[in-house]
Enzyme design. Structure first.
Site, PDB file in Angstrom:
ATOM      1  N   GLY A  62       0.765  -1.092   0.275  1.00 39.75           N
ATOM      2  CA  GLY A  62      -0.071   0.004   0.157  1.00 39.75           C
ATOM      3  C   GLY A  62       1.196   1.417  -0.094  1.00 39.75           C
ATOM      4  O   GLY A  62       1.943   1.051   0.027  1.00 39.75           O
ATOM      5  N   GLN A  83       3.103   9.714   2.106  1.00 38.50           N
ATOM      6  CA  GLN A  83       4.230   9.403   1.695  1.00 38.50           C
ATOM      7  C   GLN A  83       5.283   9.919   0.375  1.00 38.50           C
ATOM      8  O   GLN A  83       6.159   9.366   0.179  1.00 38.50           O
ATOM      9  CB  GLN A  83       4.316   7.982   1.418  1.00 38.50           C
ATOM     10  CG  GLN A  83       4.329   6.679   2.881  1.00 38.50           C
ATOM     11  CD  GLN A  83       4.170   5.890   2.643  1.00 38.50           C
ATOM     12  OE1 GLN A  83       3.000   5.321   2.384  1.00 38.50           O
ATOM     13  NE2 GLN A  83       4.520   4.516   2.778  1.00 38.50           N
ATOM     14  N   HIS A 125      -2.756   0.397   7.800  1.00 42.07           N
ATOM     15  CA  HIS A 125      -1.205   1.594   8.071  1.00 42.07           C
ATOM     16  C   HIS A 125      -1.557   2.854   7.517  1.00 42.07           C
ATOM     17  O   HIS A 125      -0.918   3.102   8.007  1.00 42.07           O
ATOM     18  CB  HIS A 125      -0.605   0.005   7.755  1.00 42.07           C
ATOM     19  CG  HIS A 125       0.620   0.685   7.262  1.00 42.07           C
ATOM     20  ND1 HIS A 125       2.134  -0.145   7.874  1.00 42.07           N
ATOM     21  CD2 HIS A 125       1.631   1.271   6.793  1.00 42.07           C
ATOM     22  CE1 HIS A 125       2.971   0.723   7.819  1.00 42.07           C
ATOM     23  NE2 HIS A 125       2.692   1.638   7.016  1.00 42.07           N
ATOM     24  N   HIS A 184      -1.172   6.903   8.178  1.00 41.62           N
ATOM     25  CA  HIS A 184      -0.101   7.733   7.569  1.00 41.62           C
ATOM     26  C   HIS A 184      -1.177   8.882   6.777  1.00 41.62           C
ATOM     27  O   HIS A 184      -0.134  10.543   7.103  1.00 41.62           O
ATOM     28  CB  HIS A 184       0.017   7.244   6.225  1.00 41.62           C
ATOM     29  CG  HIS A 184       1.545   6.056   5.770  1.00 41.62           C
ATOM     30  ND1 HIS A 184       2.869   6.829   6.414  1.00 41.62           N
ATOM     31  CD2 HIS A 184       1.478   4.643   5.316  1.00 41.62           C
ATOM     32  CE1 HIS A 184       3.202   5.430   6.665  1.00 41.62           C
ATOM     33  NE2 HIS A 184       2.503   4.817   5.311  1.00 41.62           N
TER      34      HIS A 184
HETATM   35 NI    NI Z   1       3.723   2.797   5.541  1.00 44.84          NI
END
Ligand code: NI
Length: 168
Positions: A46, A51, A137, A141
Protein backbone atom coordinates in the site's frame (compact mmCIF):
# COMPACT_ATOMS: atom_id res chain seq x y z
CA UNK A 1 3.13 7.92 -15.39
CA UNK A 2 5.90 8.73 -12.99
CA UNK A 3 7.53 6.88 -10.16
CA UNK A 4 7.54 9.33 -7.27
CA UNK A 5 10.24 9.51 -4.60
CA UNK A 6 9.10 8.07 -1.27
CA UNK A 7 9.83 10.07 1.89
CA UNK A 8 11.75 8.16 4.54
CA UNK A 9 11.48 8.30 8.33
CA UNK A 10 12.35 10.55 10.18
CA UNK A 11 11.26 13.07 7.52
CA UNK A 12 8.87 15.45 9.37
CA UNK A 13 6.55 15.58 6.35
CA UNK A 14 5.44 12.04 7.28
CA UNK A 15 3.88 13.58 10.41
CA UNK A 16 1.57 16.00 8.59
CA UNK A 17 -2.18 15.38 8.94
CA UNK A 18 -3.36 15.20 5.33
CA UNK A 19 -6.24 17.26 3.96
CA UNK A 20 -9.40 15.83 2.43
CA UNK A 21 -9.62 15.79 -1.36
CA UNK A 22 -12.30 18.22 -2.57
CA UNK A 23 -11.62 18.31 -6.32
CA UNK A 24 -12.06 15.14 -8.34
CA UNK A 25 -10.31 16.07 -11.56
CA UNK A 26 -7.57 14.99 -13.96
CA UNK A 27 -4.86 16.00 -11.51
CA UNK A 28 -6.29 13.61 -8.94
CA UNK A 29 -6.51 10.79 -11.51
CA UNK A 30 -2.90 11.41 -12.52
CA UNK A 31 -1.65 11.43 -8.93
CA UNK A 32 -3.49 8.15 -8.26
CA UNK A 33 -1.91 6.58 -11.38
CA UNK A 34 1.53 7.72 -10.24
CA UNK A 35 0.92 6.39 -6.74
CA UNK A 36 -0.11 2.98 -8.11
CA UNK A 37 2.99 2.85 -10.27
CA UNK A 38 5.19 3.93 -7.37
CA UNK A 39 3.67 1.29 -5.08
CA UNK A 40 4.12 -1.50 -7.65
CA UNK A 41 7.68 -0.42 -8.39
CA UNK A 42 8.69 -0.41 -4.70
CA UNK A 43 7.02 -2.99 -4.38
CA UNK A 44 4.66 -2.44 -1.46
CA UNK A 45 1.27 -3.56 -0.18
CA UNK A 46 0.00 0.00 0.00
CA UNK A 47 0.99 3.63 -0.31
CA UNK A 48 -0.43 6.85 1.10
CA UNK A 49 -0.16 10.23 -0.63
CA UNK A 50 1.79 11.91 2.21
CA UNK A 51 4.55 9.31 1.65
CA UNK A 52 5.13 10.88 -1.77
CA UNK A 53 4.97 14.39 -0.34
CA UNK A 54 1.32 15.07 -1.26
CA UNK A 55 -0.51 15.74 2.04
CA UNK A 56 -3.90 14.60 0.73
CA UNK A 57 -6.23 11.86 1.98
CA UNK A 58 -5.52 9.31 -0.75
CA UNK A 59 -4.32 5.72 -0.42
CA UNK A 60 -3.69 2.91 -2.88
CA UNK A 61 -3.76 -0.69 -1.67
CA UNK A 62 -2.94 -4.11 -3.09
CA UNK A 63 -6.33 -5.82 -3.20
CA UNK A 64 -5.32 -8.99 -5.05
CA UNK A 65 -7.74 -11.79 -4.26
CA UNK A 66 -6.89 -15.49 -4.10
CA UNK A 67 -5.62 -16.62 -7.46
CA UNK A 68 -4.71 -13.09 -8.55
CA UNK A 69 -1.14 -11.97 -8.89
CA UNK A 70 0.35 -8.95 -7.15
CA UNK A 71 -0.56 -5.82 -9.08
CA UNK A 72 -3.67 -7.24 -10.76
CA UNK A 73 -6.02 -5.46 -8.38
CA UNK A 74 -4.85 -2.16 -6.91
CA UNK A 75 -7.58 -0.06 -5.31
CA UNK A 76 -7.54 3.69 -4.80
CA UNK A 77 -9.46 5.14 -1.85
CA UNK A 78 -10.05 8.87 -1.60
CA UNK A 79 -10.91 10.34 1.82
CA UNK A 80 -11.10 6.85 3.39
CA UNK A 81 -12.58 6.50 6.84
CA UNK A 82 -12.82 3.48 9.11
CA UNK A 83 -16.48 3.31 10.13
CA UNK A 84 -16.41 -0.02 11.96
CA UNK A 85 -13.82 -2.41 13.27
CA UNK A 86 -13.94 -5.79 14.94
CA UNK A 87 -11.68 -8.28 16.66
CA UNK A 88 -7.92 -8.25 17.03
CA UNK A 89 -4.88 -9.63 15.24
CA UNK A 90 -1.12 -9.29 15.39
CA UNK A 91 0.59 -8.75 12.05
CA UNK A 92 4.25 -8.42 11.06
CA UNK A 93 4.35 -5.02 9.34
CA UNK A 94 6.84 -3.00 7.39
CA UNK A 95 6.61 0.35 5.61
CA UNK A 96 8.16 1.82 2.47
CA UNK A 97 8.97 4.93 4.54
CA UNK A 98 10.59 3.05 7.43
CA UNK A 99 13.72 1.31 6.22
CA UNK A 100 15.08 -1.97 7.59
CA UNK A 101 12.35 -2.67 10.10
CA UNK A 102 9.45 -5.06 10.39
CA UNK A 103 7.63 -5.62 13.65
CA UNK A 104 4.47 -7.10 15.08
CA UNK A 105 1.63 -4.59 15.42
CA UNK A 106 -1.75 -5.04 17.13
CA UNK A 107 -4.58 -4.29 14.70
CA UNK A 108 -8.29 -4.89 14.36
CA UNK A 109 -9.06 -8.15 12.55
CA UNK A 110 -11.74 -6.63 10.34
CA UNK A 111 -12.51 -3.07 9.28
CA UNK A 112 -15.22 -1.45 7.24
CA UNK A 113 -14.07 1.60 5.32
CA UNK A 114 -16.04 4.26 3.51
CA UNK A 115 -14.28 6.18 0.75
CA UNK A 116 -14.73 7.82 -2.63
CA UNK A 117 -13.38 6.68 -5.97
CA UNK A 118 -11.44 9.02 -8.28
CA UNK A 119 -14.66 10.36 -9.76
CA UNK A 120 -16.04 11.20 -6.31
CA UNK A 121 -18.49 8.28 -6.07
CA UNK A 122 -18.82 6.93 -2.52
CA UNK A 123 -18.26 3.23 -1.87
CA UNK A 124 -17.53 1.06 1.11
CA UNK A 125 -15.50 -2.06 1.54
CA UNK A 126 -14.65 -4.58 4.20
CA UNK A 127 -11.13 -5.83 4.74
CA UNK A 128 -10.17 -8.85 6.80
CA UNK A 129 -6.80 -10.24 7.83
CA UNK A 130 -3.95 -8.80 5.74
CA UNK A 131 -6.30 -6.46 3.90
CA UNK A 132 -7.59 -5.04 7.18
CA UNK A 133 -3.99 -4.43 8.23
CA UNK A 134 -3.16 -2.63 4.97
CA UNK A 135 -6.19 -0.35 5.32
CA UNK A 136 -5.39 0.53 8.94
CA UNK A 137 -1.69 1.09 8.18
CA UNK A 138 -2.33 3.34 5.17
CA UNK A 139 -5.12 5.34 6.84
CA UNK A 140 -2.74 5.92 9.79
CA UNK A 141 -0.36 7.63 7.34
CA UNK A 142 -3.08 10.18 6.51
CA UNK A 143 -3.06 11.16 10.19
CA UNK A 144 0.73 11.37 10.40
CA UNK A 145 0.93 8.05 12.24
CA UNK A 146 3.55 5.40 11.42
CA UNK A 147 3.50 1.71 12.39
CA UNK A 148 6.51 2.52 14.57
CA UNK A 149 4.22 4.53 16.83
CA UNK A 150 2.36 1.34 17.74
CA UNK A 151 5.53 -0.33 19.05
CA UNK A 152 6.82 -0.29 22.63
CA UNK A 153 9.10 2.61 23.50
CA UNK A 154 11.95 0.10 23.93
CA UNK A 155 11.52 -1.14 20.35
CA UNK A 156 11.30 2.45 19.11
CA UNK A 157 14.54 3.34 20.91
CA UNK A 158 16.33 0.32 19.49
CA UNK A 159 15.29 1.37 16.01
CA UNK A 160 16.43 4.97 16.57
CA UNK A 161 19.78 3.65 17.75
CA UNK A 162 20.12 1.49 14.66
CA UNK A 163 19.32 4.51 12.45
CA UNK A 164 21.88 6.72 14.21
CA UNK A 165 24.53 4.02 13.76
CA UNK A 166 23.67 3.65 10.07
CA UNK A 167 24.01 7.41 9.56
CA UNK A 168 27.52 7.52 10.99
NI1 NI B 1 3.60 2.66 5.52
Amino acid sequence: MTILPILKYPDPRLRIVSKAVTTFDENLAELVMDMKETMLDAPGAGLAAPQVDRPLRIIVVDWAQEGQEYGQNVLALINPEIVASEGAQVFDEGCLSVLDLTANVDRAALVEVQAKDISGQPFSLIGEGRQAVILQHEIDHLNGVLFLDHLSSLKQELYEKKLRKARK
